[in-house]
Design a protein around this motif. Structure first.
Motif, PDB file in Angstrom:
ATOM      1  N   PRO A   4       0.825  -1.224   0.000  1.00 16.70           N
ATOM      2  CA  PRO A   4       0.000   0.000   0.000  1.00 16.70           C
ATOM      3  C   PRO A   4       0.858   1.273   0.000  1.00 16.70           C
ATOM      4  O   PRO A   4       0.531   2.245  -0.697  1.00 16.70           O
ATOM      5  N   ALA A   5       1.953   1.230   0.767  1.00 18.13           N
ATOM      6  CA  ALA A   5       2.769   2.452   0.900  1.00 18.13           C
ATOM      7  C   ALA A   5       3.522   2.784  -0.385  1.00 18.13           C
ATOM      8  O   ALA A   5       4.086   3.867  -0.516  1.00 18.13           O
ATOM      9  N   ALA A   6       3.505   1.839  -1.357  1.00 16.11           N
ATOM     10  CA  ALA A   6       4.229   2.093  -2.614  1.00 16.11           C
ATOM     11  C   ALA A   6       3.304   2.674  -3.691  1.00 16.11           C
ATOM     12  O   ALA A   6       3.759   3.054  -4.766  1.00 16.11           O
ATOM     13  N   ILE A   7       1.998   2.734  -3.383  1.00 11.65           N
ATOM     14  CA  ILE A   7       1.056   3.276  -4.371  1.00 11.65           C
ATOM     15  C   ILE A   7       1.235   4.794  -4.449  1.00 11.65           C
ATOM     16  O   ILE A   7       1.232   5.478  -3.428  1.00 11.65           O
ATOM     17  N   GLN A   8       1.388   5.280  -5.685  1.00 11.68           N
ATOM     18  CA  GLN A   8       1.557   6.733  -5.854  1.00 11.68           C
ATOM     19  C   GLN A   8       0.316   7.335  -6.490  1.00 11.68           C
ATOM     20  O   GLN A   8      -0.107   6.903  -7.554  1.00 11.68           O
ATOM     21  N   LEU A   9      -0.235   8.324  -5.847  1.00 15.17           N
ATOM     22  CA  LEU A   9      -1.415   8.981  -6.409  1.00 15.17           C
ATOM     23  C   LEU A   9      -0.995   9.942  -7.511  1.00 15.17           C
ATOM     24  O   LEU A   9      -0.006  10.660  -7.373  1.00 15.17           O
ATOM     25  N   PRO A  10      -1.752   9.969  -8.616  1.00 15.23           N
ATOM     26  CA  PRO A  10      -1.478  10.988  -9.635  1.00 15.23           C
ATOM     27  C   PRO A  10      -1.766  12.383  -9.069  1.00 15.23           C
ATOM     28  O   PRO A  10      -2.513  12.520  -8.107  1.00 15.23           O
ATOM     29  N   ASP A  11      -1.183  13.378  -9.679  1.00 15.88           N
ATOM     30  CA  ASP A  11      -1.282  14.745  -9.156  1.00 15.88           C
ATOM     31  C   ASP A  11      -2.718  15.220  -8.970  1.00 15.88           C
ATOM     32  O   ASP A  11      -3.031  15.931  -8.021  1.00 15.88           O
ATOM     33  N   ASP A 321      -6.953  -0.332   6.976  1.00 17.84           N
ATOM     34  CA  ASP A 321      -5.575  -0.010   7.382  1.00 17.84           C
ATOM     35  C   ASP A 321      -4.663   0.157   6.166  1.00 17.84           C
ATOM     36  O   ASP A 321      -3.757   0.991   6.168  1.00 17.84           O
ATOM     37  N   ASP A 322      -4.894  -0.677   5.127  1.00 16.25           N
ATOM     38  CA  ASP A 322      -4.087  -0.546   3.901  1.00 16.25           C
ATOM     39  C   ASP A 322      -4.392   0.775   3.194  1.00 16.25           C
ATOM     40  O   ASP A 322      -3.492   1.440   2.676  1.00 16.25           O
ATOM     41  N   LEU A 323      -5.679   1.129   3.191  1.00 14.45           N
ATOM     42  CA  LEU A 323      -6.064   2.410   2.580  1.00 14.45           C
ATOM     43  C   LEU A 323      -5.389   3.567   3.313  1.00 14.45           C
ATOM     44  O   LEU A 323      -4.801   4.465   2.687  1.00 14.45           O
ATOM     45  N   ALA A 324      -5.453   3.511   4.628  1.00 12.85           N
ATOM     46  CA  ALA A 324      -4.864   4.599   5.427  1.00 12.85           C
ATOM     47  C   ALA A 324      -3.353   4.660   5.197  1.00 12.85           C
ATOM     48  O   ALA A 324      -2.778   5.750   5.104  1.00 12.85           O
ATOM     49  N   ALA A 325      -2.717   3.493   5.071  1.00 13.21           N
ATOM     50  CA  ALA A 325      -1.259   3.472   4.858  1.00 13.21           C
ATOM     51  C   ALA A 325      -0.909   4.063   3.496  1.00 13.21           C
ATOM     52  O   ALA A 325       0.054   4.828   3.366  1.00 13.21           O
ATOM     53  N   LEU A 362     -10.366  13.446  -2.110  1.00 16.74           N
ATOM     54  CA  LEU A 362     -10.048  12.318  -1.230  1.00 16.74           C
ATOM     55  C   LEU A 362     -10.865  11.078  -1.594  1.00 16.74           C
ATOM     56  O   LEU A 362     -10.328   9.963  -1.650  1.00 16.74           O
ATOM     57  N   THR A 363     -12.151  11.259  -1.868  1.00 14.99           N
ATOM     58  CA  THR A 363     -12.974  10.084  -2.199  1.00 14.99           C
ATOM     59  C   THR A 363     -12.477   9.431  -3.497  1.00 14.99           C
ATOM     60  O   THR A 363     -12.427   8.200  -3.602  1.00 14.99           O
ATOM     61  N   ARG A 364     -12.048  10.266  -4.439  1.00 11.78           N
ATOM     62  CA  ARG A 364     -11.536   9.685  -5.691  1.00 11.78           C
ATOM     63  C   ARG A 364     -10.169   9.044  -5.473  1.00 11.78           C
ATOM     64  O   ARG A 364      -9.845   8.038  -6.106  1.00 11.78           O
ATOM     65  N   ALA A 365      -9.393   9.601  -4.568  1.00  9.55           N
ATOM     66  CA  ALA A 365      -8.091   8.997  -4.245  1.00  9.55           C
ATOM     67  C   ALA A 365      -8.305   7.614  -3.626  1.00  9.55           C
ATOM     68  O   ALA A 365      -7.583   6.654  -3.942  1.00  9.55           O
ATOM     69  N   ILE A 366      -9.318   7.502  -2.759  1.00  9.14           N
ATOM     70  CA  ILE A 366      -9.599   6.197  -2.147  1.00  9.14           C
ATOM     71  C   ILE A 366     -10.021   5.203  -3.233  1.00  9.14           C
ATOM     72  O   ILE A 366      -9.536   4.063  -3.265  1.00  9.14           O
ATOM     73  N   ASP A 367     -10.894   5.635  -4.142  1.00 10.24           N
ATOM     74  CA  ASP A 367     -11.300   4.753  -5.254  1.00 10.24           C
ATOM     75  C   ASP A 367     -10.066   4.272  -6.032  1.00 10.24           C
ATOM     76  O   ASP A 367      -9.952   3.090  -6.382  1.00 10.24           O
ATOM     77  N   HIS A 368      -9.149   5.178  -6.294  1.00  5.04           N
ATOM     78  CA  HIS A 368      -7.933   4.847  -7.044  1.00  5.04           C
ATOM     79  C   HIS A 368      -7.106   3.811  -6.285  1.00  5.04           C
ATOM     80  O   HIS A 368      -6.617   2.831  -6.874  1.00  5.04           O
ATOM     81  N   ILE A 369      -6.959   4.004  -4.975  1.00  9.88           N
ATOM     82  CA  ILE A 369      -6.131   3.081  -4.175  1.00  9.88           C
ATOM     83  C   ILE A 369      -6.786   1.703  -4.098  1.00  9.88           C
ATOM     84  O   ILE A 369      -6.113   0.681  -4.202  1.00  9.88           O
ATOM     85  N   VAL A 370      -8.110   1.691  -3.938  1.00 12.02           N
ATOM     86  CA  VAL A 370      -8.810   0.393  -3.883  1.00 12.02           C
ATOM     87  C   VAL A 370      -8.549  -0.373  -5.185  1.00 12.02           C
ATOM     88  O   VAL A 370      -8.211  -1.573  -5.160  1.00 12.02           O
ATOM     89  N   ALA A 371      -8.667   0.302  -6.302  1.00  8.86           N
ATOM     90  CA  ALA A 371      -8.417  -0.353  -7.601  1.00  8.86           C
ATOM     91  C   ALA A 371      -6.967  -0.851  -7.673  1.00  8.86           C
ATOM     92  O   ALA A 371      -6.707  -1.960  -8.144  1.00  8.86           O
ATOM     93  N   ALA A 372      -6.035  -0.032  -7.207  1.00  4.26           N
ATOM     94  CA  ALA A 372      -4.626  -0.420  -7.259  1.00  4.26           C
ATOM     95  C   ALA A 372      -4.343  -1.617  -6.341  1.00  4.26           C
ATOM     96  O   ALA A 372      -3.559  -2.503  -6.688  1.00  4.26           O
ATOM     97  N   LEU A 373      -5.016  -1.653  -5.180  1.00  5.93           N
ATOM     98  CA  LEU A 373      -4.794  -2.764  -4.248  1.00  5.93           C
ATOM     99  C   LEU A 373      -5.362  -4.067  -4.795  1.00  5.93           C
ATOM    100  O   LEU A 373      -4.895  -5.153  -4.455  1.00  5.93           O
ATOM    101  N   GLN A 374      -6.389  -3.963  -5.627  1.00  2.00           N
ATOM    102  CA  GLN A 374      -7.028  -5.178  -6.126  1.00  2.00           C
ATOM    103  C   GLN A 374      -6.358  -5.720  -7.395  1.00  2.00           C
ATOM    104  O   GLN A 374      -6.797  -6.722  -7.934  1.00  2.00           O
ATOM    105  N   LYS A 375      -5.336  -5.038  -7.856  1.00  3.71           N
ATOM    106  CA  LYS A 375      -4.629  -5.496  -9.062  1.00  3.71           C
ATOM    107  C   LYS A 375      -3.831  -6.766  -8.782  1.00  3.71           C
ATOM    108  O   LYS A 375      -3.269  -6.893  -7.704  1.00  3.71           O
TER     109      LYS A 375
END
Ligand code: PLP
Length: 375
Positions: A4-11, A321-325, A362-375
């Protein structure tokens, strides 16, 4: 699963400010800049002199304006934050017995204070499961205690006294996270108390209490009895000092400055009604997103009880916890849930100083991270 900590959010998924914690919460950067500019003649000067007392006076006047303070009500302040106010109330505001609505960490803590106070009868404690709030039993207690917003669970409830509110039956309301973000009619309350590190976007260590004439009379009456009160927790001493625009002992001057700055900002932006409008718009964004989401759900079932200032969102199929990380690794901090609740949850503050547009990102960032975690 990716780290999770390696996921980078786009600008475009990075909010302008990454602070979404429920307390201490986001402090407005321009207020900090004004504090820095004022520092050479303000910080490090005597709180007994005009330079600081004028700030205290403006806080008192500003809160009176913000709350349309009813006739005879007074603004009290003292050191130690809300937790110290609970102790002060047990010594100097509760006469014999209190009734408490207990529906989360903070309301339970105040009930525990009065249960432990040797000079008080055991309190009446009405509980309800996390994510809900109880109703008054309406016992013959002399003080009724509730929170306007239970910060630990994200539940808000109307400020309503049990039947027969009177000088002998005071309603005292913990508004630590509600004050400044949720509207209230003070004529219905005897003591509306809070600390400035939440909706008022300041620092901790101070308590403020808006007190009705009946509450002030109670403070004076108890202080005249032979009940021992530690001076630093004496509400009569706090009252006398507040009337002189000071605190009994040394306050944090930065806290006072930032609080005063936010009060002026609130008054310039529609007052309490304007702030309630801001938080309602933010809450619409966050709960609207969760309601429509396949993996997120508002924890609080009843829409009317969902806090407009602290949203608790449960997750399914993804570890909160992964989302928060992942968020933290991208500079978005303090959305972890209240630990003791033990749920797979994020808690997101929506205080007035937090931009609705940032919550939307923030809500869109969470959506992005969830998608990235499920890859
Ligand atoms: C944060 C909070 C408190 C504790 O405030 P302190 O200033 O840290 O003592 C008490 N009650 C509620 C509802 C809170 O949100």
């Amino acid at each position: 699963m990716p780290d999770p900590a390696a996921i980078q959010l786009p600008d475009d998924l990075r909010p302008s400010d990454g602070r979404f914690g429920s307390g201490p919460s986001k402090v407005r950067t321009d207020a900090v800049q004004r504090l820095a500019a004022a520092a050479p003649t303000y910080l490090g000067t005597s709180h007994r002199r005009e330079g600081v007392r004028v700030v205290v006076r403006r806080i008192k006047q500003g809160l009176a304006d913000l709350y349309s303070l009813p006739d005879g009500y007074e603004v009290l302040l003292g050191n130690g934050g809300t937790t110290a106010f609970w102790d002060a109330a047990a010594f100097g505001l509760i006469e014999r017995q209190s009734e408490h609505l207990s529906f989360g960490e903070f309301t339970a803590k105040f009930a525990a204070v009065t249960r432990g106070a040797p000079h008080l009868e055991d309190p009446i404690i009405v509980e309800s499961p996390p994510g809900t709030h109880p109703a008054w039993k309406g016992s013959d207690a002399d003080t009724f205690a509730m929170a306007h917003n239970e910060t630990s669970t994200g539940v808000t409830m109307p400020v309503e006294a049990p039947d027969g509110r009177s000088a002998d039956r005071l309603l005292i309301v913990d508004a630590t996270s509600a004050a400044g973000g949720i509207a209230v009619d003070l004529t219905q309350v005897d003591t509306y108390y809070f600390a400035p590190q939440k909706a008022f976007a300041s620092e901790g260590g101070l308590w403020l209490a808006l007190c009705s004439p009946a509450a002030i009379a109670r403070i004076e009456r108890i202080a005249a009895t032979d009940r021992w009160q530690p001076p630093s927790l004496s509400l009569l001493i706090a009252l006398e000092n507040s009337r002189l625009d000071q605190t009994y002992n040394t306050p944090a001057l930065a806290t006072l400055f930032l609080l005063e700055d936010t009060i002026q900002w609130m008054l310039a932006n529609g007052g309490l009604a304007g702030m309630a409008k801001r938080t309602a718009a933010s809450a619409n964004v966050v709960y609207g997103w969760a309601d429509a989401s396949a993996f997120a759900t508002p924890f609080v079932q009843k829409p009317s009880e969902r806090s407009p200032v602290t949203a608790t969102i449960d997750f399914e199929g993804v570890e909160a916890d992964d989302l928060a990380a992942a968020l933290r690794a991208n500079g978005i901090v303090d959305v972890e849930s209240y630990r003791k609740l033990g749920r797979n949850q994020l808690r997101i503050a929506m205080f007035p100083a937090i931009e609705t547009s940032d919550l939307e990102i923030l809500t869109r960032a969470i959506d992005h991270i969830v998608a990235a975690l499920q890859k």
